[in-house]
Design a protein around this motif. Structure first.
Motif, PDB file in Angstrom:
ATOM      1  N   GLU A 175       0.832  -1.208   0.000  1.00 23.66           N
ATOM      2  CA  GLU A 175       0.000   0.000   0.000  1.00 23.66           C
ATOM      3  C   GLU A 175       0.866   1.258   0.000  1.00 23.66           C
ATOM      4  O   GLU A 175       0.581   2.225  -0.707  1.00 23.66           O
ATOM      5  N   VAL A 176       1.938   1.242   0.805  1.00 23.92           N
ATOM      6  CA  VAL A 176       2.801   2.430   0.880  1.00 23.92           C
ATOM      7  C   VAL A 176       3.430   2.711  -0.485  1.00 23.92           C
ATOM      8  O   VAL A 176       3.405   3.840  -0.982  1.00 23.92           O
ATOM      9  N   ILE A 177       3.996   1.657  -1.101  1.00 27.16           N
ATOM     10  CA  ILE A 177       4.713   1.852  -2.369  1.00 27.16           C
ATOM     11  C   ILE A 177       3.731   2.204  -3.485  1.00 27.16           C
ATOM     12  O   ILE A 177       4.027   3.032  -4.341  1.00 27.16           O
ATOM     13  N   ARG A 178       2.545   1.606  -3.440  1.00 28.40           N
ATOM     14  CA  ARG A 178       1.548   1.939  -4.454  1.00 28.40           C
ATOM     15  C   ARG A 178       1.196   3.426  -4.397  1.00 28.40           C
ATOM     16  O   ARG A 178       1.170   4.128  -5.419  1.00 28.40           O
ATOM     17  N   GLY A 179       0.999   3.913  -3.168  1.00 25.18           N
ATOM     18  CA  GLY A 179       0.690   5.330  -3.031  1.00 25.18           C
ATOM     19  C   GLY A 179       1.833   6.199  -3.511  1.00 25.18           C
ATOM     20  O   GLY A 179       1.622   7.234  -4.146  1.00 25.18           O
ATOM     21  N   ALA A 180       3.085   5.750  -3.204  1.00 27.02           N
ATOM     22  CA  ALA A 180       4.245   6.557  -3.581  1.00 27.02           C
ATOM     23  C   ALA A 180       4.404   6.598  -5.099  1.00 27.02           C
ATOM     24  O   ALA A 180       4.744   7.639  -5.673  1.00 27.02           O
ATOM     25  N   ILE A 181       4.152   5.453  -5.760  1.00 25.40           N
ATOM     26  CA  ILE A 181       4.285   5.439  -7.224  1.00 25.40           C
ATOM     27  C   ILE A 181       3.228   6.362  -7.837  1.00 25.40           C
ATOM     28  O   ILE A 181       3.492   7.092  -8.797  1.00 25.40           O
ATOM     29  N   LEU A 182       2.025   6.369  -7.245  1.00 25.32           N
ATOM     30  CA  LEU A 182       0.969   7.243  -7.768  1.00 25.32           C
ATOM     31  C   LEU A 182       1.324   8.712  -7.580  1.00 25.32           C
ATOM     32  O   LEU A 182       0.818   9.578  -8.300  1.00 25.32           O
ATOM     33  N   LEU A 200      10.917   7.286  -3.991  1.00 23.72           N
ATOM     34  CA  LEU A 200      11.552   7.147  -2.678  1.00 23.72           C
ATOM     35  C   LEU A 200      11.159   8.247  -1.689  1.00 23.72           C
ATOM     36  O   LEU A 200      10.753   7.942  -0.563  1.00 23.72           O
ATOM     37  N   PRO A 201      11.240   9.547  -2.086  1.00 21.34           N
ATOM     38  CA  PRO A 201      10.871  10.571  -1.109  1.00 21.34           C
ATOM     39  C   PRO A 201       9.438  10.443  -0.612  1.00 21.34           C
ATOM     40  O   PRO A 201       9.157  10.766   0.538  1.00 21.34           O
ATOM     41  N   PHE A 202       8.533   9.940  -1.453  1.00 12.26           N
ATOM     42  CA  PHE A 202       7.149   9.793  -1.005  1.00 12.26           C
ATOM     43  C   PHE A 202       6.977   8.551  -0.139  1.00 12.26           C
ATOM     44  O   PHE A 202       6.081   8.492   0.695  1.00 12.26           O
ATOM     45  N   ALA A 203       7.818   7.547  -0.390  1.00 15.19           N
ATOM     46  CA  ALA A 203       7.633   6.271   0.306  1.00 15.19           C
ATOM     47  C   ALA A 203       8.354   6.226   1.644  1.00 15.19           C
ATOM     48  O   ALA A 203       7.950   5.487   2.534  1.00 15.19           O
ATOM     49  N   ILE A 204       9.444   7.018   1.793  1.00 14.42           N
ATOM     50  CA  ILE A 204      10.278   6.835   2.983  1.00 14.42           C
ATOM     51  C   ILE A 204       9.525   7.045   4.298  1.00 14.42           C
ATOM     52  O   ILE A 204       9.687   6.225   5.211  1.00 14.42           O
ATOM     53  N   PRO A 205       8.681   8.070   4.450  1.00 16.86           N
ATOM     54  CA  PRO A 205       7.985   8.181   5.744  1.00 16.86           C
ATOM     55  C   PRO A 205       7.169   6.927   6.082  1.00 16.86           C
ATOM     56  O   PRO A 205       7.233   6.425   7.205  1.00 16.86           O
ATOM     57  N   GLY A 206       6.426   6.409   5.115  1.00 15.86           N
ATOM     58  CA  GLY A 206       5.627   5.215   5.364  1.00 15.86           C
ATOM     59  C   GLY A 206       6.485   3.993   5.631  1.00 15.86           C
ATOM     60  O   GLY A 206       6.206   3.206   6.532  1.00 15.86           O
ATOM     61  N   LEU A 207       7.565   3.851   4.840  1.00 14.70           N
ATOM     62  CA  LEU A 207       8.432   2.688   5.030  1.00 14.70           C
ATOM     63  C   LEU A 207       9.174   2.779   6.360  1.00 14.70           C
ATOM     64  O   LEU A 207       9.422   1.758   7.006  1.00 14.70           O
ATOM     65  N   ALA A 208       9.518   4.014   6.779  1.00 14.95           N
ATOM     66  CA  ALA A 208      10.173   4.185   8.080  1.00 14.95           C
ATOM     67  C   ALA A 208       9.252   3.682   9.177  1.00 14.95           C
ATOM     68  O   ALA A 208       9.671   2.979  10.103  1.00 14.95           O
ATOM     69  N   ASN A 209       7.973   4.040   9.058  1.00 18.32           N
ATOM     70  CA  ASN A 209       6.990   3.560  10.023  1.00 18.32           C
ATOM     71  C   ASN A 209       6.942   2.041  10.035  1.00 18.32           C
ATOM     72  O   ASN A 209       6.875   1.412  11.096  1.00 18.32           O
TER      73      ASN A 209
END
Lengths: 269, 279
Positions: B159-166, B196-205
């Motif tokens: 879900e995190v990566i999907r949102g980041a790609i969008l 990456l910049p969009f995904a990092i906060p979610g992936l950090a969590n």
């Protein structure tokens, strides 16, 4: 399906959703469930279903109590961080960091084994009215889950309180409302509306944390399934049924919250 | 591995110990003394890494926890990237299957999933091996733990990566396609760095959740920090000291991760307007 805004009536939406491949997938799923019901052993169900209902009831009760109490703690914790002086903001921040930085299982065991081994050493505790409760496991489970919910939700409420536009509060002050009235009528409701979408997620997370209380011998639905597994030497059947029960409860929770969310005024701030 | 009830639940070894009579009947004990069964020097001795103390045991447990968390995060990222691609670009069947995967995994408690996958996974592998004529293998707790937690993490990272790609400006991807980049090259050169910049906060969590979810493996009897702590506490009866010490260790992991991930986010967002300016 694309960005066009077309008003679709319910029947058309259903036909959009029920595409041919979905029908095949649903048939496969029904087949899997039917074969599980047919080939797996479910003869233990009549013996345990009463206990299971008790366990579900207990899990829901723990969920409701810990969410309600946790939210009551989360409001002052969030408010302290959003608007308090450093003397109240710093302890609230530390509380949230500690709760969010350590596993719930560890917090639970710290309270149950740590505090639990500490209390009996004081005669005045053993003689007080609290002692019959402190000897049981569930108060520790409720306490740990409450604090956990308060820690996570406190952080959410901090953002929600800070997100209420300053103009609203200034207007309320200009009307001569007292601070308590501003908080009660303006600040808290708007912050609550903002926090509501995340509250759904937090409540589902809290539901998924409740089985941990089974590790300190509270008999919730998870503990019932463990007992079934020990008694019958079955591995999968109780666990699969347990997963299904949790999915059903999650679905009901999400649906209920979406109904509540639909009732709040959309245009805020 | 034969299915057996989890260690933490079946054997009621976890029953709270009765307090020794001598201390229970001693009302004169000061707060500190009763709070901690040992004096300050005793605490140091209990927590020292040398064999007399249990500090070494805790550190080994922490190491195991971190190993599992790192492994599960990597597995989760791989599944997540694959899942995000499947959900965004896959056919209708693939899309629905991934939707079922993410919905089910996120609706069922991790503890139940861990038990289910732990038994089902090891059982399945052994049955496949037996069917192919090989001997049964004993799957190590480390591998099983990584696989199980990775499977759970995968649903969330999808879900995190999907949102980041969008969130990537679509023009960038279209431009890459117009230059004739193959899908692999497009993923490596454009999509992954740009998301990456969009995904990092979610992936950090998710990484923080992974470090804390390792504690759940204590219930299936895997020797990580929480189980190590309970063993140490059970032997020495110094429950508060050891659980507090383990809490401090977990907290250190969280705080250090927060610092490093903050740096990583800053690095990934280099050259982009800060979040405040972007609003």
């Amino acid at each position: 399906m694309t960005g066009e805004t077309v008003i679709i009536d319910t029947a058309a939406r259903a036909s959009l959703w029920l595409q041919p491949h979905r029908i095949v997938l649903i048939l496969i799923a029904v087949g899997l469930v039917a074969s599980a019901a047919f080939f797996m052993r479910w003869d233990w169900l009549p013996q345990y279903w009463e206990m299971g209902l008790m366990g579900i009831w207990r899990a829901l009760w723990i969920l409701a109590v810990t969410c309600a109490l946790g939210f009551m703690i989360a409001v002052p914790v969030g408010l302290a961080q959003a608007a308090g002086s450093i003397w109240v903001a710093a302890p609230a921040k530390v509380f949230c960091t500690i709760i969010r930085g350590t596993p719930l299982l560890l917090q639970l065991w710290l309270l149950y084994y740590g505090l639990g081994s500490l209390f009996p050493q004081y005669p005045w505790i053993r003689e007080s009215w609290m002692w019959p409760y402190l000897r049981q496991a569930w108060p520790y489970g409720v306490l740990a889950l409450t604090l956990s919910f308060a820690g996570y939700e406190g952080e959410v409420m901090r953002g929600a309180f800070a997100g209420v536009p300053k103009g609203q509060l200034e207007a309320a002050r200009a009307f001569g409302m007292s601070r308590w009235k501003i908080f009660r009528r303006i600040w808290l409701p708007q912050a609550f509306y903002r926090a509501l979408p995340t509250l759904t997620g937090e409540t589902v997370l809290q539901l998924k944390s409740t089985p941990l209380v089974a590790t300190i011998s509270v008999i919730d639905i998870f503990a019932v399934s463990s007992k079934v597994r020990q008694d019958t030497y079955l591995t999968y059947e109780p666990l699969l049924l347990l997963a299904l029960i949790y999915m059903a409860i999650t679905g009901i929770l999400v649906f209920a919250f979406s109904r509540i969310e639909a009732r709040i005024p959309v245009k805020i701030g | 591995m034969t299915p057996h009830p989890p260690a933490g639940l079946s054997t009621h070894a976890c029953r709270r110990p009765q307090v020794p009579a001598d201390r229970a009947s001693n009302p004169g004990a000061t707060l500190i003394e009763s709070f901690l069964p040992a004096s300050a020097a005793g605490i140091v001795e209990l927590l020292s890494p040398a064999p007399v103390g249990w500090g070494g045991t805790l550190l080994v447990g922490l190491l195991h926890s971190l190993e599992i968390a790192v492994g599960a995060t990597i597995v989760g990222l791989l599944i997540g990237t694959w899942g995000a691609y499947g959900k965004l670009y896959g056919g209708p069947v693939v899309r629905d299957l991934f939707a079922v995967y993410t919905t089910v995994v996120r609706a069922v408690p991790e503890l139940v999933l861990i038990l289910l996958l732990y038994y089902a996974g090891t059982d399945l592998i052994n049955q496949v091996l037996a069917a192919m004529g090989y001997q049964r293998v004993d799957i190590s707790g480390l591998v099983a733990g990584i696989a199980v937690l990775g499977f759970v993490q995968g649903a969330y990272s999808t879900e995190v990566i999907r949102g980041a790609i969008l969130a990537i400006p679509q023009g960038q991807i279209e431009a890459a396609r117009a230059f004739g980049m193959s899908p692999g090259l497009l993923l490596r050169r454009i999509t992954l760095p740009a998301m990456l910049p969009f995904a990092i906060p979610g992936l950090a969590n998710l990484w923080l959740i992974a470090t804390k979810d390792t504690a759940l493996l204590a219930v299936v009897g895997f020797f990580e920090l929480t189980l190590a702590t309970r063993q140490a506490a059970g032997v020495t009866k110094a429950y508060l000291i050891f659980f507090l010490a383990a809490g401090v260790l977990y907290l250190c992991v969280t705080l250090v991760s927060n610092f490093l991930l903050g740096r990583a986010e800053k690095w990934a967002r280099r050259g982009m307007p800060s979040i405040k300016d972007a609003r």
